[in-house]
Design a protein around this motif. Sequence first.
Motif, PDB file in Angstrom:
ATOM      1  N   GLN A 179      -0.274   2.606 -14.546  1.00  0.00           N
ATOM      2  CA  GLN A 179      -1.621   3.151 -14.395  1.00  0.00           C
ATOM      3  C   GLN A 179      -2.419   2.364 -13.361  1.00  0.00           C
ATOM      4  OE1 GLN A 179      -2.650   2.896 -18.559  1.00  0.00           O
ATOM      5  NE2 GLN A 179      -2.523   5.107 -18.837  1.00  0.00           N
ATOM      6  N   CYS A 180      -2.263   1.039 -13.370  1.00  0.00           N
ATOM      7  CA  CYS A 180      -3.000   0.205 -12.413  1.00  0.00           C
ATOM      8  C   CYS A 180      -2.644   0.550 -10.974  1.00  0.00           C
ATOM      9  CB  CYS A 180      -2.731  -1.274 -12.677  1.00  0.00           C
ATOM     10  SG  CYS A 180      -3.567  -1.942 -14.120  1.00  0.00           S
ATOM     11  N   LEU A 181      -1.390   0.903 -10.743  1.00  0.00           N
ATOM     12  CA  LEU A 181      -0.954   1.239  -9.385  1.00  0.00           C
ATOM     13  C   LEU A 181      -1.674   2.463  -8.836  1.00  0.00           C
ATOM     14  CD1 LEU A 181       2.864   0.494  -9.697  1.00  0.00           C
ATOM     15  CD2 LEU A 181       1.309  -0.529  -8.013  1.00  0.00           C
ATOM     16  N   GLN A 182      -2.265   3.263  -9.719  1.00  0.00           N
ATOM     17  CA  GLN A 182      -3.000   4.451  -9.296  1.00  0.00           C
ATOM     18  C   GLN A 182      -4.489   4.195  -9.110  1.00  0.00           C
ATOM     19  OE1 GLN A 182      -1.141   7.111  -8.540  1.00  0.00           O
ATOM     20  NE2 GLN A 182       0.595   5.864  -9.202  1.00  0.00           N
ATOM     21  N   HIS A 183      -4.935   2.983  -9.392  1.00  0.00           N
ATOM     22  CA  HIS A 183      -6.376   2.725  -9.368  1.00  0.00           C
ATOM     23  C   HIS A 183      -6.925   2.755  -7.943  1.00  0.00           C
ATOM     24  CE1 HIS A 183     -10.220   0.600  -9.746  1.00  0.00           C
ATOM     25  NE2 HIS A 183     -10.208   1.089 -10.963  1.00  0.00           N
ATOM     26  N   PRO A 184      -8.110   3.298  -7.761  1.00  0.00           N
ATOM     27  CA  PRO A 184      -8.711   3.410  -6.426  1.00  0.00           C
ATOM     28  C   PRO A 184      -8.828   2.085  -5.682  1.00  0.00           C
ATOM     29  CG  PRO A 184      -9.945   4.735  -7.980  1.00  0.00           C
ATOM     30  CD  PRO A 184      -8.929   3.981  -8.795  1.00  0.00           C
ATOM     31  N   TRP A 185      -9.153   0.990  -6.385  1.00  0.00           N
ATOM     32  CA  TRP A 185      -9.372  -0.273  -5.681  1.00  0.00           C
ATOM     33  C   TRP A 185      -8.127  -0.705  -4.910  1.00  0.00           C
ATOM     34  CZ3 TRP A 185      -7.254  -5.229  -5.818  1.00  0.00           C
ATOM     35  CH2 TRP A 185      -7.954  -6.181  -5.064  1.00  0.00           C
ATOM     36  N   LEU A 186      -6.945  -0.432  -5.462  1.00  0.00           N
ATOM     37  CA  LEU A 186      -5.707  -0.823  -4.790  1.00  0.00           C
ATOM     38  C   LEU A 186      -5.432   0.043  -3.572  1.00  0.00           C
ATOM     39  CD1 LEU A 186      -3.054  -1.552  -7.552  1.00  0.00           C
ATOM     40  CD2 LEU A 186      -4.157  -3.166  -6.019  1.00  0.00           C
ATOM     41  N   ASN A 212      -7.778  -1.601   8.704  1.00  0.00           N
ATOM     42  CA  ASN A 212      -6.339  -1.441   8.915  1.00  0.00           C
ATOM     43  C   ASN A 212      -5.657  -1.072   7.616  1.00  0.00           C
ATOM     44  OD1 ASN A 212      -6.502  -2.181  11.604  1.00  0.00           O
ATOM     45  ND2 ASN A 212      -6.236  -4.354  11.123  1.00  0.00           N
ATOM     46  N   GLU A 213      -4.617  -0.271   7.689  1.00  0.00           N
ATOM     47  CA  GLU A 213      -3.756  -0.057   6.533  1.00  0.00           C
ATOM     48  C   GLU A 213      -2.862  -1.271   6.391  1.00  0.00           C
ATOM     49  OE1 GLU A 213      -2.925   4.662   6.004  1.00  0.00           O
ATOM     50  OE2 GLU A 213      -1.537   3.516   7.191  1.00  0.00           O
ATOM     51  N   THR A 214      -2.644  -1.747   5.178  1.00  0.00           N
ATOM     52  CA  THR A 214      -1.684  -2.827   4.972  1.00  0.00           C
ATOM     53  C   THR A 214      -0.281  -2.242   5.009  1.00  0.00           C
ATOM     54  OG1 THR A 214      -1.644  -2.523   2.588  1.00  0.00           O
ATOM     55  CG2 THR A 214      -3.324  -4.005   3.463  1.00  0.00           C
ATOM     56  N   SER A 215       0.689  -3.113   5.136  1.00  0.00           N
ATOM     57  CA  SER A 215       2.072  -2.641   5.239  1.00  0.00           C
ATOM     58  C   SER A 215       2.505  -1.888   3.988  1.00  0.00           C
ATOM     59  CB  SER A 215       3.000  -3.830   5.473  1.00  0.00           C
ATOM     60  OG  SER A 215       2.896  -4.756   4.430  1.00  0.00           O
ATOM     61  N   LEU A 216       2.023  -2.334   2.819  1.00  0.00           N
ATOM     62  CA  LEU A 216       2.415  -1.628   1.591  1.00  0.00           C
ATOM     63  C   LEU A 216       1.755  -0.268   1.500  1.00  0.00           C
ATOM     64  CD1 LEU A 216       2.665  -4.277  -1.247  1.00  0.00           C
ATOM     65  CD2 LEU A 216       4.436  -2.826  -0.327  1.00  0.00           C
ATOM     66  N   GLU A 217       0.500  -0.150   2.001  1.00  0.00           N
ATOM     67  CA  GLU A 217      -0.161   1.145   1.984  1.00  0.00           C
ATOM     68  C   GLU A 217       0.610   2.136   2.842  1.00  0.00           C
ATOM     69  OE1 GLU A 217      -3.992  -0.161   3.205  1.00  0.00           O
ATOM     70  OE2 GLU A 217      -4.763  -0.302   1.172  1.00  0.00           O
ATOM     71  N   LYS A 218       1.147   1.658   3.965  1.00  0.00           N
ATOM     72  CA  LYS A 218       1.952   2.518   4.820  1.00  0.00           C
ATOM     73  C   LYS A 218       3.210   2.945   4.073  1.00  0.00           C
ATOM     74  CE  LYS A 218       0.368   0.427   9.123  1.00  0.00           C
ATOM     75  NZ  LYS A 218       0.752  -0.466  10.243  1.00  0.00           N
ATOM     76  N   GLU A 219       3.795   1.972   3.356  1.00  0.00           N
ATOM     77  CA  GLU A 219       5.044   2.257   2.647  1.00  0.00           C
ATOM     78  C   GLU A 219       4.859   3.334   1.596  1.00  0.00           C
ATOM     79  OE1 GLU A 219       6.884  -1.207   1.069  1.00  0.00           O
ATOM     80  OE2 GLU A 219       8.106  -0.070  -0.337  1.00  0.00           O
ATOM     81  N   PHE A 220       3.755   3.284   0.907  1.00  0.00           N
ATOM     82  CA  PHE A 220       3.514   4.253  -0.151  1.00  0.00           C
ATOM     83  C   PHE A 220       2.756   5.493   0.347  1.00  0.00           C
ATOM     84  CE2 PHE A 220       5.196   2.234  -3.798  1.00  0.00           C
ATOM     85  CZ  PHE A 220       5.206   0.896  -3.483  1.00  0.00           C
ATOM     86  N   CYS A 247      -1.145  -7.730  -5.185  1.00  0.00           N
ATOM     87  CA  CYS A 247      -1.270  -7.087  -6.497  1.00  0.00           C
ATOM     88  C   CYS A 247      -0.319  -5.906  -6.643  1.00  0.00           C
ATOM     89  CB  CYS A 247      -2.710  -6.620  -6.721  1.00  0.00           C
ATOM     90  SG  CYS A 247      -3.872  -7.958  -7.109  1.00  0.00           S
ATOM     91  N   LYS A 248      -0.143  -5.141  -5.575  1.00  0.00           N
ATOM     92  CA  LYS A 248       0.775  -4.004  -5.648  1.00  0.00           C
ATOM     93  C   LYS A 248       2.197  -4.469  -5.927  1.00  0.00           C
ATOM     94  CE  LYS A 248      -1.716  -0.712  -2.761  1.00  0.00           C
ATOM     95  NZ  LYS A 248      -1.696   0.067  -1.500  1.00  0.00           N
ATOM     96  N   CYS A 249       2.623  -5.525  -5.255  1.00  0.00           N
ATOM     97  CA  CYS A 249       3.975  -6.057  -5.495  1.00  0.00           C
ATOM     98  C   CYS A 249       4.140  -6.500  -6.950  1.00  0.00           C
ATOM     99  CB  CYS A 249       4.241  -7.237  -4.566  1.00  0.00           C
ATOM    100  SG  CYS A 249       4.431  -6.823  -2.830  1.00  0.00           S
ATOM    101  N   ILE A 250       3.159  -7.249  -7.461  1.00  0.00           N
ATOM    102  CA  ILE A 250       3.249  -7.740  -8.842  1.00  0.00           C
ATOM    103  C   ILE A 250       3.309  -6.571  -9.813  1.00  0.00           C
ATOM    104  CG2 ILE A 250       2.128  -9.120 -10.635  1.00  0.00           C
ATOM    105  CD1 ILE A 250       0.700 -10.658  -8.339  1.00  0.00           C
ATOM    106  N   LEU A 251       2.476  -5.567  -9.587  1.00  0.00           N
ATOM    107  CA  LEU A 251       2.427  -4.417 -10.498  1.00  0.00           C
ATOM    108  C   LEU A 251       3.711  -3.589 -10.431  1.00  0.00           C
ATOM    109  CD1 LEU A 251      -1.288  -3.358  -9.952  1.00  0.00           C
ATOM    110  CD2 LEU A 251      -0.291  -4.238 -12.079  1.00  0.00           C
ATOM    111  N   ILE A 252       4.304  -3.459  -9.249  1.00  0.00           N
ATOM    112  CA  ILE A 252       5.589  -2.766  -9.145  1.00  0.00           C
ATOM    113  C   ILE A 252       6.633  -3.506  -9.983  1.00  0.00           C
ATOM    114  CG2 ILE A 252       7.506  -2.233  -7.567  1.00  0.00           C
ATOM    115  CD1 ILE A 252       5.319  -1.693  -5.416  1.00  0.00           C
TER     116      ILE A 252
END
Length: 453
Positions: free
Chosen positions: A407-414, A425-433, A149-154
Amino acid sequence: MSCSSSSGSEEENEGIESYRKGGYHAVRVGDSFAGGRYIAQRKLGWGEFSTVWLAYDTKSSNYVALKIQKSAPQFAQAALHEIELLSAIADGDPTNSKCVVRLVDQFKHTGPNGQHLCMVLEFLGDSLLRLIKYNRYKGLELNKVREICKCILIGLDYLHRELGIIHTDLKPENILLVSTIDPAKDPIRSGYTPILERPEGNPNSGVTLNVIEKKLKRRARRAVARISERRASMGGVVRNPKPERSLNGINVSCKVVDFGNACWANKQFAKEIQTRQYRAPEVVLRSGYSFSVDMWSFACTAFELATGEMLFTPKGGQGFDEDEDHLALMMERLGKMPRKIAIGGARSKDYFDRHGDLKRIRRLKYLPLDRLLVDKFKFSDTDAREFSEFLIPILDFAPEKRPTAQQCLQHPWLNINLTHNEEKNETSLEKEFDINWNLTEMWDFSLAWGWLG
């Protein structure tokens, strides 16, 4: 159509009848394009307007996806429009970091069926549709869903906010992983040696043999499947359920692709957009549309990733059509559509009375999204609640109330680091951001931001 190793149309073949004047260009392995720069390796897929081939770029020594358009004028015009959009996307993303497919080159190729516009795109992997199928239509782990979802939203944020482009056909088939699910199908990871010249043989046999072989293989598979079914039905043979597949080791980073139907927000050219199951209510009702239609499609895609099933699968019935059933399904999951929206479209009178009630489907079976996730898909109450709180605002019937991709990229669920009932575990994208919020801070943020009302 997707420039992937597994397009949505690969299960069937395009057929030899479309290889004629104005139609497809017949490609053989080893054929060269653009003055010898690109060498065809194997077919990746096909669509109504084009075929896509894995090609080797002799200039950069990279593998690329070569999309060859049909030669008739209307297909050439569609290709020019897509090239215009893809060029703007590439120009605005010099670091190739915006999660949108990159146009590498474009040229014209003349063949026996006419002049074909060709696009050279970066080679990507399987579609999210193929990932869902690979996972046997079971929901992906929520951490995987978040990362996708983060990739799509970016990608959507870049298209909408920076470029002013509406994709208009977002769906799992049009989102590709950056690499293949099966390493053997990746020309780099598999150590594939590029073909640099055409293999010897009948120069005219390639397309015909390819079609015949695929048809024979399909018939053989169907025959084996029928025999297996008969054996299972006779003698009470019990089939062992297939073991669950692990997605560990599969890179779920992905990119938005296929801009054949996309448009500039200020230059819309089609009233009916989007694939049926991902179509927003304002498109069904012909109320006008903007970037928020992509957000609706995104929410439908996120649900499908998490459950393995489409959120809405409308069907026509006795006395009503697919559109009215679609509107009914929306209301069964999201509540009654506000009267102002229900009667505000050019086609509203076809489906709603003056009170905002459906004309032909009177009895609706309401089941809120969170309860559906718990009852049918066996989500925990917490996971269902948190996922629903992310999706429901994006599925608002009022397009202007839907949150933007930014705005969605800031949502807590993500941005939950420690998910319920999943590995911590942190996902790779969470580490990136570099997201290091704790759960309490996130919910405080969401309440302050007004997302949860």
